[in-house]
Design an enzyme around this catalytic site. Structure first.
Site, PDB file in Angstrom:
ATOM      1  N   ARG A  79       0.817  -1.212   0.000  1.00 34.39           N
ATOM      2  CA  ARG A  79       0.000   0.000   0.000  1.00 34.39           C
ATOM      3  C   ARG A  79       0.854   1.266   0.000  1.00 34.39           C
ATOM      4  NH1 ARG A  79      -3.370   2.555   4.222  1.00 34.39           N
ATOM      5  NH2 ARG A  79      -5.158   3.527   3.188  1.00 34.39           N
ATOM      6  N   ASN A 111      -3.540   8.918   4.207  1.00 34.53           N
ATOM      7  CA  ASN A 111      -2.340   8.329   4.815  1.00 34.53           C
ATOM      8  C   ASN A 111      -2.326   8.375   6.330  1.00 34.53           C
ATOM      9  OD1 ASN A 111      -1.394   7.927   2.199  1.00 34.53           O
ATOM     10  ND2 ASN A 111      -0.199   9.820   2.181  1.00 34.53           N
ATOM     11  N   HIS A 211      -6.095  -5.979  -2.581  1.00 38.56           N
ATOM     12  CA  HIS A 211      -6.847  -6.034  -1.325  1.00 38.56           C
ATOM     13  C   HIS A 211      -7.107  -7.467  -0.875  1.00 38.56           C
ATOM     14  CE1 HIS A 211      -8.626  -1.668  -1.393  1.00 38.56           C
ATOM     15  NE2 HIS A 211      -7.317  -1.705  -1.206  1.00 38.56           N
TER      16      HIS A 211
END
Length: 337
Positions: A79, A111, A211
């Site tokens: 990620r 973030n 994912h």
């Protein structure tokens, strides 16, 4: 002790510590003096083959130990690379810490309290500097290799990473807030975002397939489990025990049913209306759209997903890299030289 004193000694006979340290230092000094970093506008899979053949094995070794102790780190590092590349290219800008005179990207909405694994990147950078007897491997390349190796360690494909990126000397909080796709995006917004980055529908579905590993915070799926209808009722009910209507923002749930394994379970979950994030389920609505077809195809063809995922990762990793004399190679990934 300076990193160059840690370079591997190659002497066959035991020596007094002072002499051994001196010779190790001397060897690193000679190697560093002989290093000529290639100047090229193109990324290459063999960029470090002569420059520092120990670089990639060193990255892999540290990642294997880190992910063994905490499998979630694999998804976290994948990620970080994604969030880095989507903000002005793959240049390690996401790694820069704030200073009194500088605001980086770590506090951007997508973030903050979300990205993790920075300490592992620090460990890798220090070890690579030592193995290479100098500061020759960029933080941007470390992110790209760490993402690939994380996927492979968790059972996914080991695609060929192109290398030779350099590191940015700046970052953009505003661009991080605007350029990184959000979990609340609907399908048109997702596709538009990817197309704005030079990616297409296939890349959207494939990279979303990342994912298949990792977790998501309650704050990112609360609205889906309480207010959306295209979700399996029992699945939503089970998640409400983890994510209450109020509070528990940092509670986490798995992004698919086999979160520590890189596989096609993510696509299977979408077909069952068990996508955790709104943006995930937007890829499959059961209306026969192009994205529906891709989700079904990759669910039925794990080998194709593995092969095509690597292609899309390479494509993403080629987004506006700094090469040649642009940018720099940071000694410390958290700050400019």
């Amino acid at each position: 002790m300076p990193f160059d004193l840690f370079c591997t000694a190659i002497w066959e006979k035991p020596e007094p510590i002072a002499m051994s340290a001196f010779r190790s230092f001397f060897m690193c000094f000679v190697v560093a003096a002989a290093i000529v970093i290639p100047i090229s506008a193109q990324l290459s899979p063999d960029f470090y083959d002569k420059l520092c053949p120990q670089a990639l094995p060193t990255i892999r070794s540290i990642l294997e130990k880190a992910i063994y102790h905490e499998p979630r780190l694999g998804a976290s590092l994948l990620r970080v690379h994604f969030h880095d590349c989507f903000v002005n290219g793959c240049d390690a800008s996401v790694l820069l810490d704030d200073t009194p005179n500088f605001t980086g990207e770590k506090t951007a909405g997508p973030n903050l309290n979300s990205l993790r694994g920075f300490e592992v990147i620090d460990e890798i950078k220090e070890a690579v500097n030592s193995a290479c007897c100098g500061n020759v491997v960029s933080c941007a390349d470390i992110l790209a290799v760490a993402a690939r190796d994380s996927v492979a360690i968790l059972g996914g494909p080991s695609y060929q990473v192109l290398l030779g990126r350099r590191d940015a000397r700046t970052a953009s909080l505003n661009d991080a807030n605007s350029d990184i796709p959000r979990p609340i995006f609907d399908f048109p917004a997702l596709l538009s975002n990817f197309q704005n980055h030079g990616l297409d529908l296939n890349d959207l579905v494939l990279l979303s397939g990342g994912h298949t590993i990792g977790l998501a915070r309650c704050t990112n799926f609360r609205d889906r489990i309480y207010n959306e209808t295209n979700i399996k009722p029992k699945f939503a009910a089970s998640l409400r025990g983890i994510c209450p209507k109020e509070g528990g923002d940092d509670n986490t749930a798995t992004l698919d049913a086999t979160t520590a394994n890189f596989d096609t379970e993510y696509f299977k979950d979408l077909l069952k209306l068990k996508g955790l994030l709104h943006s995930d389920q937007e890829l499959f609505k059961g209306v026969g759209s192009a994205s529906d077809g891709l989700v079904q195809y990759y669910n039925n063809n794990p080998g194709a997903f593995f092969a095509d995922f690597g292609v899309s990762m390479i494509k993403m990793g080629n987004m506006k890299p700094l090469t040649g004399s642009d940018g720099e190679i940071r000694m410390n990934c958290r700050k400019i030289n």
